[in-house]
Design an enzyme around this catalytic site. Structure first.
Site, PDB file in Angstrom:
ATOM      1  N   GLY A 140      73.050  57.303  85.105  1.00 26.48           N
ATOM      2  CA  GLY A 140      72.675  57.940  86.365  1.00 26.48           C
ATOM      3  C   GLY A 140      71.421  57.312  86.969  1.00 26.48           C
TER       4      GLY A 140
ATOM      5  CG  HIS B  56      75.749  64.875  82.235  1.00 20.11           C
ATOM      6  ND1 HIS B  56      75.056  66.061  82.258  1.00 20.11           N
ATOM      7  CD2 HIS B  56      74.911  63.964  81.693  1.00 20.11           C
ATOM      8  CE1 HIS B  56      73.857  65.881  81.745  1.00 20.11           C
ATOM      9  NE2 HIS B  56      73.735  64.622  81.394  1.00 20.11           N
TER      10      HIS B  56
ATOM     11  CG  LEU C 210      77.686  67.152  79.006  1.00 12.47           C
ATOM     12  CD1 LEU C 210      79.067  66.578  78.720  1.00 12.47           C
ATOM     13  CD2 LEU C 210      76.661  66.037  79.067  1.00 12.47           C
TER      14      LEU C 210
ATOM     15  CG  MET D  13      72.575  68.919  89.754  1.00 10.20           C
ATOM     16  SD  MET D  13      74.381  68.912  89.626  1.00 10.20           S
ATOM     17  CE  MET D  13      74.764  69.824  91.113  1.00 10.20           C
TER      18      MET D  13
END
Ligand code: PAF
Length: 284
Positions: free
Chosen positions: A150, A38, A34, A187
């Site tokens: 996401g 996250h 993560l 990311m």
């Protein structure tokens, strides 16, 4: 203190106890390793729920042959510490047998036609069947009121929205913004596969998306926007799977027609496959 749960009966008991108290349950499904992206989903889920469960399960059914299932980074201790700091209440850590009691190959599968077959689905056949199959199982296990996904996995979000609508899961879906490094790279757990040289090149993906937006806003036809994006990616050392401009539902937009757009790219850099996207609007 976060509780790490590995047994389905214990998870069910914890969630049932919350629900008896009238608490809303939020859920963030992940494959672990993560990062701040996250953690922002945990915060998003918490903004609409009283308790938050995050799952960590590297799901074999969504990886194709030759993909990175076996080398996908597995960091459960660091994940638990990060989730605790992010305000998560339970880490759901099922093993393969809990997720697939009859084995992954014999698992009942879920297929969302159409949306699952273009772009990522065309380049990773069966990928979204694996995603839907595991997400439906996770929803059954956790029974959340709210779940956060996401926007970086733009197409996954669309497919999961359809899954939830079609199977009438009583779950409110939340979409988390893309978190980027200072140089624009989205990311991703897969960024750590990049060599130092590749890491220096990787932000070009975001620059190409920004250029696709600029060209579109300046009136360039879609074919030209896409061709230039492909050429720029190749010149920078990527091998693009696609670099396209679409409507929010992934249809091909008519040139010049005002409305929302999304530019989407998937490209390989060495052995690493990166995806990213940029949503914007073409005004009247
Ligand atoms: O986005 C992911 O990490 C995965 O596709 C998900 C939703 C956890 C399903 O395995």
């Amino acid at each position: 203190m976060i509780e790490t749960i590995t047994q389905l009966a214990r998870l069910r008991a914890a969630v049932a106890a919350w629900k008896r108290e009238g608490l809303r349950v939020g859920f963030v499904p992940t494959m672990g390793n993560l990062h701040a992206g996250h953690h922002s989903l945990i915060a998003l889920a918490r903004s609409r729920a009283d308790r938050v469960v995050a799952s960590v399960f590297v799901n074999p059914t969504q990886f194709g042959p030759g993909e990175d299932y076996s080398r996908y980074p597995r960091t459960p201790e660091a994940d638990a510490a990060g989730l605790q700091a992010a305000g998560c209440d339970v880490l759901w850590l099922p093993d393969l047998t809990t997720m697939y009691p009859f084995g992954p190959a014999a698992a009942a599968r879920i297929h969302v036609p159409g949306l699952s077959q273009v772009l990522e689905g065309a380049h990773r056949p069966g990928h979204f069947d694996g995603v839907c199959t595991v997400v439906a199982r996770l929803f059954q296990q956790v029974q959340p009121d709210v779940a956060a996904f996401g926007r970086k996995d733009y197409q996954q979000l669309l497919v999961v929205r359809r899954l939830v609508a079609d199977l009438a899961f009583p779950i409110e879906l939340l979409a988390g913004e893309i978190l980027r490094e200072d140089d624009g790279l989205a990311m991703s757990s897969r960024n750590q596969y990049l060599s130092p040289d590749e890491r220096a090149t990787a932000p070009e993906l975001h620059r190409v998306l920004l250029r696709m937006r600029t060209m579109t806003l300046e009136g360039a036809p879609r074919a030209q926007v896409e061709a230039e994006a492909q050429a720029t990616l190749h010149a920078a050392g990527f091998v693009p799977d696609y670099a396209v401009l679409r409507t929010p539902e992934l249809q091909e937009p008519a040139d010049g027609q005002p409305g929302p757009r999304v530019a989407l790219i998937a490209a390989r850099l060495g052995k690493t496959r990166l995806i990213d996207n940029l949503e914007f609007a073409l005004a009247d």
